[in-house]
Design an enzyme around this catalytic site. Structure first.
Site, PDB file in Angstrom:
ATOM      1  N   HIS A  40       0.842  -1.199   0.000  1.00  0.00           N
ATOM      2  CA  HIS A  40       0.000   0.000   0.000  1.00  0.00           C
ATOM      3  C   HIS A  40       0.872   1.241   0.000  1.00  0.00           C
ATOM      4  O   HIS A  40       2.037   1.218   0.390  1.00  0.00           O
ATOM      5  CB  HIS A  40      -0.933   0.009   1.220  1.00  0.00           C
ATOM      6  N   CYS A  41       0.296   2.354  -0.488  1.00  0.00           N
ATOM      7  CA  CYS A  41       0.913   3.665  -0.331  1.00  0.00           C
ATOM      8  C   CYS A  41      -0.025   4.475   0.558  1.00  0.00           C
ATOM      9  O   CYS A  41      -0.767   3.903   1.354  1.00  0.00           O
ATOM     10  CB  CYS A  41       1.141   4.326  -1.679  1.00  0.00           C
ATOM     11  N   MET A  42      -0.018   5.793   0.449  1.00  0.00           N
ATOM     12  CA  MET A  42      -0.851   6.598   1.338  1.00  0.00           C
ATOM     13  C   MET A  42      -2.341   6.339   1.137  1.00  0.00           C
ATOM     14  O   MET A  42      -3.111   6.310   2.095  1.00  0.00           O
ATOM     15  CB  MET A  42      -0.576   8.091   1.119  1.00  0.00           C
ATOM     16  N   ARG A  44      -3.700   3.950  -1.532  1.00  0.00           N
ATOM     17  CA  ARG A  44      -4.090   2.834  -2.380  1.00  0.00           C
ATOM     18  C   ARG A  44      -3.611   1.492  -1.827  1.00  0.00           C
ATOM     19  O   ARG A  44      -2.510   1.396  -1.297  1.00  0.00           O
ATOM     20  CB  ARG A  44      -3.517   3.010  -3.790  1.00  0.00           C
TER      21      ARG A  44
END
Length: 505
Positions: A40-42, A44
């Site tokens: 994951h990123c911030m 998504r």
């Protein structure tokens, strides 16, 4: 004698919704055996899938927790929003670890077709642009951006602490606490080169700790005893750019060593040669030019806004949404990080953040014009809070981009907001951000400049208001044709809401 495993601890009530979301999404993407990796990123959840055809795409997009879906190469990215993305990923990891082969519940939520059509069209446009832009250079930029993305939470936290510390110092409050806050806010930035080295080696296939070790020489205080071209080196010279270059070189040398060093000697010879060769090149050939390049970035950004502020703001604010659409906005992270490292804040981010204001204004205009379309209005209503806080993907891929014209008018709003911030830069008022990641209203606590917090905040607010206003007006009057308005405001009959082809806009 057989023993019964102890019961699992009760799930915290706050985590139950994220577990339920992970449970449902796991079924909709084809089950545990269809997932190759989950990160994951911030905002998504990023999935690499074995078989894309097994994904029930419409049901994923229609899930109440999903703000949008983006496909980038082999990654199936589910936009969940800040905070939720990390929690759902953790819940998904727990499910994969606990029952890797068990079927997940096949919960489905059906969305109205009109909004689903827009989301599908946006995803198709995004996938098409991604295919056209999958060049080696752009893929390399995305990999470099992936080095910095994991650093964003720490940058945000340190930026918030730095802002709080500044307020307390200026107000003369809690003098015993402010040195601690200052240390907490500054320690990460002092050693950020090491973390860049770790992530660079990990991203490009090297040993992370070796990448961190060679990058550490950039910030090591003892380098001031070394002279290059008759000039002593300065600890931190080259900053994150030098650390990135050092770790990339270390990865290349490490892979080269592993090709010819015998296995019996690999554990000793490979790291030693990698550190020695990379360290010599870093000290004598990398730190000095990297330092010059870093200074050039700072000087160039200041010159751009001071001398061409209005024009620069128009261009940067107007073009940032297409960069977000292509996923290339993360390639700017090294520039932001370098500016924060040098000046304490990045003057580029507030200008670029105006693109989100234009997007919000455009979405509100679409909401007002489409009074007869409940489904699109519901999509805007659910995505607008995230847009106000700077998370633009749901509005981009779910509303403005598939509609076409509103995407262009949103860019016009971003250009107007950027021009306002650029104008004040020309008049001597810098507006910067002490961290990267947040945008929109979420950037308020991180705003910093050279004229005091109140003045800086007022200029940033003025830019946002200009972006909202121009984005709204441009979209209201020019964003939708008469035929599009007539068609989109015609609510489809309930029996016709399945399997209908998207209407042209």
């Amino acid at each position: 004698m057989a023993t019964t495993p102890p019961p699992e601890p009760p799930e915290p009530a706050a985590d139950a919704p994220h577990r339920a979301t992970a449970d449902t999404l796991l079924a909709l993407v084809g089950g545990p055996d269809n997932i190759a990796s989950a990160t994951h990123c911030m905002t998504r959840l990023r999935l690499v899938l074995h078989d894309r055809a097994r994904v029930r795409d419409a049901e994923v997009r229609a899930h109440p927790a999903v703000l949008g879906v983006v496909e980038d190469g082999d990654a199936y990215q589910i936009v969940l929003g800040p905070g939720r993305a990390a929690r759902v990923t953790r819940a998904l990891d727990a499910l994969l670890a606990r029952t890797p082969g068990a079927p997940a519940p096949a919960t489905a939520v059906t969305a109205p077709v009109t909004a689903e059509d827009l989301a599908a069209r946006g995803a198709a446009l995004r996938a098409d642009r991604a295919r056209r832009n999958a060049t080696r250079g752009k893929l390399l930029l995305r990999r470099v951006a992936a080095v910095f993305v994991p650093l964003i939470p720490a940058l945000i936290g340190c930026g918030m602490l730095a802002g709080l510390n500044g307020l307390l110092v200026n107000a003369g409050l809690l003098p015993g606490l402010t040195p601690v806050l200052g240390a907490l806010a500054s320690a990460f930035m002092a050693l950020i080169a090491v973390f860049v080295g770790l992530n660079t080696a990990r991203e490009f296939g090297g040993t992370p700790v070796i990448g961190g070790a060679v990058a550490a020489v950039v910030v090591y205080p003892g380098v001031d005893a070394i002279s290059v071209l008759g000039q002593p080196l300065v600890p931190g010279q080259g900053g994150v750019l030098g650390a990135l270059g050092a770790a990339l070189l270390a990865t290349v040398i490490e892979k080269w060593c592993r090709r010819w060093v015998p296995e019996a000697l690999d554990v000793i010879v490979t790291p030693t040669l990698t550190l020695l060769l990379t360290g010599l090149v870093t000290v004598y050939a990398l730190m000095y030019p990297a330092g010059r390049a870093a200074r050039a970035i700072g000087v160039g950004a200041d010159w751009l806004l001071v001398h061409t502020g209005v024009f620069a703001g128009l261009v940067l604010g107007g073009l940032f949404l297409p960069l977000v659409m292509l996923g290339l906005h993360q390639a700017l992270i090294p520039l932001h990080t370098t500016l924060i490292e040098q000046q304490g804040y990045t003057v580029l981010l507030p200008v670029l953040a105006m693109a989100g204001a234009g997007q919000v204004g455009a979405a509100v205009a679409v909401f007002v014009r489409l009074r007869g379309n409940r489904t699109i209005r519901a999509t805007i209503r659910s995505a607008l809070p995230a847009g106000v806080l700077g998370v633009g993907e749901p509005l981009i891929y779910g509303v403005s981009l598939p509609l076409g014209r509103p995407f262009v008018t949103a860019c016009a709003g971003g250009a107007a907001g950027g021009a306002v911030v650029g104008l004040f830069s020309m008049l001597g008022t810098k507006v910067g951000s002490t961290a990267i990641g947040p945008s929109g209203w979420a950037l308020f606590p991180l705003v910093q400049g050279n004229r005091g917090f109140g003045t800086t905040l007022a200029v940033y607010t003025g830019g946002l208001l200009a972006g909202y206003a121009v984005g709204f007006l441009a979209t209201y009057f020019f964003g939708l044709t008469r035929s599009a308005l007539a068609e989109l405001n015609a609510e489809p009959a309930p029996e016709a809401r399945t399997g209908r082809e998207p209407a042209p806009v």
